[in-house]
Design an enzyme around this catalytic site. Sequence first.
Site, short mmCIF file in Angstrom:
data_model
loop_
_atom_site.label_atom_id
_atom_site.label_comp_id
_atom_site.label_asym_id
_atom_site.label_seq_id
_atom_site.Cartn_x
_atom_site.Cartn_y
_atom_site.Cartn_z
N GLU A 102 1.05 -1.23 0.22
CA GLU A 102 0.16 -0.15 -0.11
C GLU A 102 0.77 0.90 -0.08
O GLU A 102 1.10 2.10 -0.60
CB GLU A 102 -0.74 0.28 1.05
CG GLU A 102 -1.91 -0.81 1.09
CD GLU A 102 -2.43 -1.36 0.33
OE1 GLU A 102 -2.73 0.12 -0.43
OE2 GLU A 102 -3.37 -2.45 -0.37
N GLU B 50 -2.11 -3.20 -9.30
CA GLU B 50 -1.60 -4.64 -8.41
C GLU B 50 -0.47 -4.57 -8.98
O GLU B 50 0.20 -5.39 -7.72
CB GLU B 50 -3.14 -5.06 -8.41
CG GLU B 50 -4.64 -4.48 -8.02
CD GLU B 50 -4.44 -4.06 -6.68
OE1 GLU B 50 -3.36 -3.81 -5.45
OE2 GLU B 50 -4.67 -2.44 -6.56
#
Length: 730
Positions: free
Chosen positions: A449, A506
């Site tokens: 993240e 991602e």
Amino acid sequence: MVDSQYFLPNDIGISALDCTEAFRLLSPREKLYAHYLSRSAWYGGLAVLLQTSPESASIFVLLQRLFRKQPAAQLESMATAAGLSPEEYQAFLVYAAGLYANMGNYKSFGDTKFIPNLPKEKLKALVWQSQAFQDSPSEMEALWDSCSTLLFSLEDQQKQLGLGDKGVTTYFSGNCCLEDAELAQKFLDSKNLSAYNTRLFKNKSEEGKASYEVRLASAVQKGESAMSFLKSYDCVFMVSRGDYAYLMKKVSENLEKAKNHAANENQKRMLEEYAQSFTFGSIEAHKEGSRFWIKDKGPIVESYIGFIESYRDPFGSRGEFEGFVAVVNKAMSERFAKLVSSAEVLLPELPWPKDFEKDRFLLPDFTSLDVLTFAGSGIPAGINIPNYDDIRQSEGFKNVSLGNVLAVAYATQKDKLTFLDEEDKSDLFQFLQWSLSGPSFEVQVGLHELLGHGSGKLFVQDEKGNFNFEQDNVRNPETGEQITTWYKGNETWDSKFSTISCSYEECRAECVGLYLCLNKHVLSIFGHEDEDAKEVVYINWLNMVRAGLLGLEFFTPESKSWRQAHMQARFVILRVLLEAGEGLVNLKESTGKDGRPDALITLDRSKVHTVGKAAIERFLCKLQVIKSTADVEGGRALYEGYSAVSDTGSHNFLRLRETVLLRKEARKMFVQANTRVKGHVELVEYEGSAAGLIRSFTERFADDAEEVEAHLLELNKRDAPCCGRSLKSV
């Protein structure tokens, strides 16, 4: 025989999200703030029903009316009278819980349709026996007729979400194809409009011209403007307001109530801008609210709300509604704060030249949260937001890790750890048991993240012709040549890379996590030293390659498409590590003890820091250079190449997919608490079961259930002509 992947198993894991202690520690003012934010999120979350499939909203209302009249335990006697076995009634409860948990009849993780695991005529008999039917027979019959066919249908196109003949979508009208989506994106870019809060509807041609409606989500329904667009395309676009109008009004009203209990001026301004956004359909207002949200450092009650993630838009540009409210876990957040403070030291460790990194890393908030409310189609383990490129590049972002979600989502039984040898299975199981009560599992989430999504620069030429990089001096490290492509004007990562943007990003973030977890300093931040640190690295990498194999569940051979961005990303990483060779990763097919097809994947821990690191280093650099330079053609060739699933080459991935499907485990569902005001704010919790999940939803809208349901059906009827179907009057 219906393929079992289209049923939810009766023994599916259902767990309650525990936030009792976190909520108890809030002040009365903070509890009121959290309550109204939660109400706003839950009302907005209903829009996901309309964003998922033509039938989802009607099925939701059908279930609400059944269970509002009779809780699950009472309805069971009706089921027995209707001829359902105990297993069939449980299957119905699991289906209902699944629809609530996914906010629609397609899985939020994988986009596959699921149907009740019982005969249609038996479910109809149960509906007819119910108290809801006895009280309002004509309404219930009409409601059943409006959705029962699609509720059970598994025609090829209806098995998964997708655009055109590849699946079902309500982000576009049924007559739209990829070319329409591309044309609409050009229109939006030309008018400096974001696609995040829009849907696209193609109307019948007028005077030989194609006519499109871009519908903005807003409480206000007035204000339309027809705009001609690009003579060479000879079509007309109309921008209108009022999508999900009733729901957006409820969202805005509760945000205004929450504002009265805000802790500071940043929170007040944030909520004002959000309310403006949902009232008028303005993404610019939402971006302004996000700026105040970023400035609101270290709040006790954290939240975010809006049309956020674009995973389920087949084109990759439109956001699904979500809203969360959570309470900070101070102990875990301290570890993340250490990672943030080390970010500027760690970023240069990433394998791309400094010109490809942001000019200045804006230190973000990074907190661990216990979720009180998460409204939408599913609950992630971590989030990096906002998703607006211009804000992320120059103003910052926030990271959150959802601690009580992690604690439940990754708890498992040893025998369910498929495709590993016994030693790895034992190691991983012991690691999971240990890590769920400590910081170790947070390493990959934290790196993914903060330094994954938070890293990397986009090369941009603005509308005045100015560049944000030295055009004459910066060289492509892959070729040694000058940069020849970049983002222009209003172009964004999502708009340029569209269908691959979500999964590609991602994959880049996952690679950053794998690469930086090899760094001793990172591991020490989370309290891992020596042998402990080595085990964390090994398990993290082992978990990733196994996840890559499990990802095959989410590939559809018929359309050659992936249905889940994260799992596609992990499969790509598996391919990269298999390609590295030298015995780093081995994957072979086998026969299990039960005589059925099986597989075994192994990772040589002695080669992770050498062969593995070098492979990820090369691949990660390529990913970032392509992203920075807006090299769409190169990006598609690279990413789609590694994403290919075939029966040729050294591994028969199509056959392995069948093995994965044979041994797959259903994804867990979460039961969330409600809050209610009775002089003070009460937390109402429910048991971790299908019945508990159902009850949480019937009580969630108890005060205005009939009004909410009527408006949902009206909104659904409005969409009907666009979705190529008709709804009977209900």
